[in-house]
Design a protein around this motif. Sequence first.
Motif, PDB file in Angstrom:
ATOM      1  N   ARG A 497       0.826  -1.214   0.000  1.00 30.63           N
ATOM      2  CA  ARG A 497       0.000   0.000   0.000  1.00 30.63           C
ATOM      3  C   ARG A 497       0.862   1.266   0.000  1.00 30.63           C
ATOM      4  O   ARG A 497       1.986   1.272   0.514  1.00 30.63           O
ATOM      5  CB  ARG A 497      -0.909   0.021   1.236  1.00 30.63           C
ATOM      6  N   ASN A 498       0.277   2.296  -0.546  1.00 32.90           N
ATOM      7  CA  ASN A 498       0.901   3.612  -0.495  1.00 32.90           C
ATOM      8  C   ASN A 498       0.639   4.199   0.896  1.00 32.90           C
ATOM      9  O   ASN A 498      -0.468   4.651   1.186  1.00 32.90           O
ATOM     10  CB  ASN A 498       0.307   4.510  -1.583  1.00 32.90           C
ATOM     11  N   HIS A 499       1.644   4.147   1.781  1.00 29.56           N
ATOM     12  CA  HIS A 499       1.429   4.557   3.172  1.00 29.56           C
ATOM     13  C   HIS A 499       1.943   5.969   3.448  1.00 29.56           C
ATOM     14  O   HIS A 499       1.861   6.432   4.589  1.00 29.56           O
ATOM     15  CB  HIS A 499       2.111   3.571   4.124  1.00 29.56           C
ATOM     16  N   ARG A 500       2.440   6.655   2.397  1.00 25.47           N
ATOM     17  CA  ARG A 500       2.968   8.007   2.587  1.00 25.47           C
ATOM     18  C   ARG A 500       2.047   9.031   1.943  1.00 25.47           C
ATOM     19  O   ARG A 500       1.812   8.996   0.723  1.00 25.47           O
ATOM     20  CB  ARG A 500       4.375   8.104   2.004  1.00 25.47           C
ATOM     21  N   PRO A 501       1.504   9.964   2.729  1.00 29.24           N
ATOM     22  CA  PRO A 501       0.586  10.964   2.159  1.00 29.24           C
ATOM     23  C   PRO A 501       1.194  11.777   1.029  1.00 29.24           C
ATOM     24  O   PRO A 501       0.499  12.092   0.060  1.00 29.24           O
ATOM     25  CB  PRO A 501       0.240  11.845   3.365  1.00 29.24           C
ATOM     26  N   ASP A 502       2.483  12.123   1.141  1.00 27.49           N
ATOM     27  CA  ASP A 502       3.084  12.935   0.080  1.00 27.49           C
ATOM     28  C   ASP A 502       3.159  12.165  -1.237  1.00 27.49           C
ATOM     29  O   ASP A 502       2.899  12.718  -2.318  1.00 27.49           O
ATOM     30  CB  ASP A 502       4.472  13.435   0.496  1.00 27.49           C
ATOM     31  N   VAL A 503       3.482  10.876  -1.152  1.00 35.23           N
ATOM     32  CA  VAL A 503       3.530  10.044  -2.357  1.00 35.23           C
ATOM     33  C   VAL A 503       2.124   9.854  -2.925  1.00 35.23           C
ATOM     34  O   VAL A 503       1.913   9.921  -4.138  1.00 35.23           O
ATOM     35  CB  VAL A 503       4.189   8.685  -2.052  1.00 35.23           C
ATOM     36  N   MET A 504       1.145   9.680  -2.040  1.00 38.37           N
ATOM     37  CA  MET A 504      -0.230   9.485  -2.505  1.00 38.37           C
ATOM     38  C   MET A 504      -0.747  10.737  -3.200  1.00 38.37           C
ATOM     39  O   MET A 504      -1.393  10.654  -4.256  1.00 38.37           O
ATOM     40  CB  MET A 504      -1.145   9.103  -1.340  1.00 38.37           C
ATOM     41  N   LYS A 505      -0.467  11.892  -2.621  1.00 38.50           N
ATOM     42  CA  LYS A 505      -0.948  13.133  -3.221  1.00 38.50           C
ATOM     43  C   LYS A 505      -0.368  13.321  -4.620  1.00 38.50           C
ATOM     44  O   LYS A 505      -1.068  13.718  -5.552  1.00 38.50           O
ATOM     45  CB  LYS A 505      -0.591  14.319  -2.329  1.00 38.50           C
ATOM     46  N   LYS A 506       0.929  13.010  -4.771  1.00 37.76           N
ATOM     47  CA  LYS A 506       1.530  13.175  -6.095  1.00 37.76           C
ATOM     48  C   LYS A 506       0.983  12.132  -7.064  1.00 37.76           C
ATOM     49  O   LYS A 506       0.717  12.439  -8.236  1.00 37.76           O
ATOM     50  CB  LYS A 506       3.048  13.065  -6.017  1.00 37.76           C
ATOM     51  N   ALA A 507       0.794  10.892  -6.592  1.00 41.24           N
ATOM     52  CA  ALA A 507       0.273   9.831  -7.459  1.00 41.24           C
ATOM     53  C   ALA A 507      -1.087  10.219  -8.023  1.00 41.24           C
ATOM     54  O   ALA A 507      -1.355  10.030  -9.215  1.00 41.24           O
ATOM     55  CB  ALA A 507       0.183   8.517  -6.685  1.00 41.24           C
ATOM     56  N   PHE A 508      -1.934  10.786  -7.177  1.00 44.93           N
ATOM     57  CA  PHE A 508      -3.265  11.182  -7.633  1.00 44.93           C
ATOM     58  C   PHE A 508      -3.204  12.451  -8.483  1.00 44.93           C
ATOM     59  O   PHE A 508      -3.987  12.609  -9.433  1.00 44.93           O
ATOM     60  CB  PHE A 508      -4.198  11.370  -6.438  1.00 44.93           C
ATOM     61  N   ALA A 509      -2.292  13.354  -8.171  1.00 46.68           N
ATOM     62  CA  ALA A 509      -2.150  14.572  -8.967  1.00 46.68           C
ATOM     63  C   ALA A 509      -1.754  14.236 -10.404  1.00 46.68           C
ATOM     64  O   ALA A 509      -2.254  14.834 -11.362  1.00 46.68           O
ATOM     65  CB  ALA A 509      -1.124  15.493  -8.331  1.00 46.68           C
ATOM     66  N   ILE A 510      -0.858  13.248 -10.565  1.00 49.61           N
ATOM     67  CA  ILE A 510      -0.443  12.819 -11.906  1.00 49.61           C
ATOM     68  C   ILE A 510      -1.641  12.336 -12.705  1.00 49.61           C
ATOM     69  O   ILE A 510      -1.747  12.553 -13.917  1.00 49.61           O
ATOM     70  CB  ILE A 510       0.648  11.722 -11.796  1.00 49.61           C
ATOM     71  N   ALA A 511      -2.577  11.657 -12.028  1.00 53.77           N
ATOM     72  CA  ALA A 511      -3.777  11.132 -12.699  1.00 53.77           C
ATOM     73  C   ALA A 511      -4.886  12.166 -12.790  1.00 53.77           C
ATOM     74  O   ALA A 511      -6.012  11.836 -13.184  1.00 53.77           O
ATOM     75  CB  ALA A 511      -4.269   9.893 -11.954  1.00 53.77           C
ATOM     76  N   GLY A 512      -4.598  13.409 -12.415  1.00 57.88           N
ATOM     77  CA  GLY A 512      -5.570  14.477 -12.610  1.00 57.88           C
ATOM     78  C   GLY A 512      -6.496  14.740 -11.439  1.00 57.88           C
ATOM     79  O   GLY A 512      -7.528  15.392 -11.598  1.00 57.88           O
ATOM     80  N   TYR A 513      -6.128  14.248 -10.236  1.00 56.30           N
ATOM     81  CA  TYR A 513      -6.951  14.489  -9.050  1.00 56.30           C
ATOM     82  C   TYR A 513      -6.252  15.520  -8.162  1.00 56.30           C
ATOM     83  O   TYR A 513      -5.240  15.195  -7.517  1.00 56.30           O
ATOM     84  CB  TYR A 513      -7.158  13.198  -8.254  1.00 56.30           C
ATOM     85  N   PRO A 514      -6.745  16.744  -8.079  1.00 57.01           N
ATOM     86  CA  PRO A 514      -6.097  17.737  -7.219  1.00 57.01           C
ATOM     87  C   PRO A 514      -6.243  17.359  -5.740  1.00 57.01           C
ATOM     88  O   PRO A 514      -7.072  16.528  -5.366  1.00 57.01           O
ATOM     89  CB  PRO A 514      -6.841  19.028  -7.542  1.00 57.01           C
ATOM     90  N   GLU A 515      -5.447  18.023  -4.903  1.00 63.82           N
ATOM     91  CA  GLU A 515      -5.385  17.659  -3.490  1.00 63.82           C
ATOM     92  C   GLU A 515      -6.722  17.832  -2.787  1.00 63.82           C
ATOM     93  O   GLU A 515      -7.083  17.034  -1.924  1.00 63.82           O
ATOM     94  CB  GLU A 515      -4.304  18.495  -2.795  1.00 63.82           C
TER      95      GLU A 515
END
Length: 596
Positions: A497-515
Amino acid sequence: MHRYRSHTCGALRESDIGQSVRLSGWCHRIRDHGGVLFIDLRDHYGLTQCVADPDSPAFKDVEKFRSEWVVRIDGKVRRRPEGTDNPELPTGMVEIYISEIEVLGPAGDLPMPVFGEQDYPEDIRLKYRFLDLRRERLHRNIIKRGQIIDSIRKRMKDQGFFEFQTPILTASSPEGARDFLVPSRLHPGKFYALPQAPQQFKQLTMIAGFDRYFQIAPCFRDEDARADRSPGEFYQLDVEMSFVTQADVFSAVEPVMRGVFEEFAGGKPVTAKFPLIPYKEAVTKYGSDKPDLRNPIEMQDVSEHFRGSGFKVFARMLEDPKNRVWAIPATGGGSRAFCDRMNSWAQGEGQPGLGYIMWREGGEGAGPLANNIGAERTVAIRGQLGLKEGDAAFFVAGDPEKFWKFAGLARTRLGEELNLVAKDRFEFCWIVDFPMYEWNEEEKKIDFSHNPFSMPNIEPEAFLALDPNDNDALLGLKAIQYDIVCNGIELSSGAIRNHRPDVMKKAFAIAGYPEDVLEAKFGGMLRALSLGAPPHGGIAPGIDRIVMLLCGEENLREVVLFPMNQRAEDLLMGAPSEVTPKQLRELHIRLNLPQT
């Protein structure tokens, strides 16, 4: 003596001869042999033959028995007459001579027979599921299901996993399949959801510090039925572990799966060590991300043999660098009739056809493709594929992203038609290295390929440093995701699992989901991850699919106690059903039904 039975219908043996006994059960089969009546009495435990002749005081009453009547029978155990014993039956050396009977539950005309395993329409079987479950095969499947779950539970506990129960009423999830919603009476206008899976709860259990979780978990998804997926609800072996790598998850889960299959496979071989197959290799070799490894056919790229060749259709395709030609070897398929049949099958699948080369006596290639590319290229293809006289190869060409699934269907079809599939074994594998992202052609943007909550398969700092506009780098990125596959059936997906918030935020931002969107949809999980989350991962093999494989069935409804039909209807209980106006008022709900 007990009111209903001194023994079960599967208990009596030769050592009981001479005893007076009492049995209760269902009249499985009734036979009249020249005035002597034989009743095969059945209960959960087995069958016992009971006999009444005209000298029996109960003979006149036994003559009234009908199939599936529930009766109590008293009598004396005796040895079966010579030549009538049944060594296939545990009670097959003895019978009961009936002295007294009692009808406990008469049965009316049966809508379907219980004796025998003849096919019956599914709607009848489901409406009268309690009768269907009396049949030997289905009864045996359900018992085996319970035994398999017991074995799984013991094996998990022996490895130090602790069993948890997570909520059934929870919040609606914004991703995945469609939720089943439950209206709240106490909170008008608000709804609970039945969990599609305990995903967030099991991750929160890791964040809470419990380390090794498992659960035989009920899951609910409002989606269409398939042969390998039950509509409405299903069960999975839900697993999560803290401070683990992908290899640690494999080391914990693989012995459980192998052990359960070895225990219940009935002597069929089970893969000793599950191979790890990268997603890209699975697609190019087998045309599937859930390959059936019992089929020995492996596809190969033979593009170079057609580049600049006399077969202009393929040669022109290969001028585009993304296009390829794949060969599907067919051992023993080198006859014109078989090749033409495969070509017709491909056309039935919506394809223009399926090119082929046959190798006849002397090793000479034959067929339209062979004539166009010449003997030298034909010999080279045969050498690369390791084929011999009497074999053939079939070819698919174009963009692999578009044709790989059809190529996989052709591989499966060839394996079945040529009897190459080793049916009596269980072949497992892990599919690994799934792409993190894919290109969404409709929206012209990067999108998640598989599971958005997985860790990318590079160091977090390297991922955070990625240029979000570098599509080539992003589309080449792998995630730490994995599937476990057996005999071409996906038993489960899992991930670190993605357990780091900073990594998760960037992963979703790449897919077009803002914070702010991420916060609105998954704020609870983000808050938990931000307060000290261990690295963790898990998997959730499907119980129903495991049982289906071990019972040798092809449809999940044959291993589920009370399944729904393909339209998600429970024909036995009449669900879904209408509710009263009073119930709707209590829930503050007004119906807005579609116009018919």
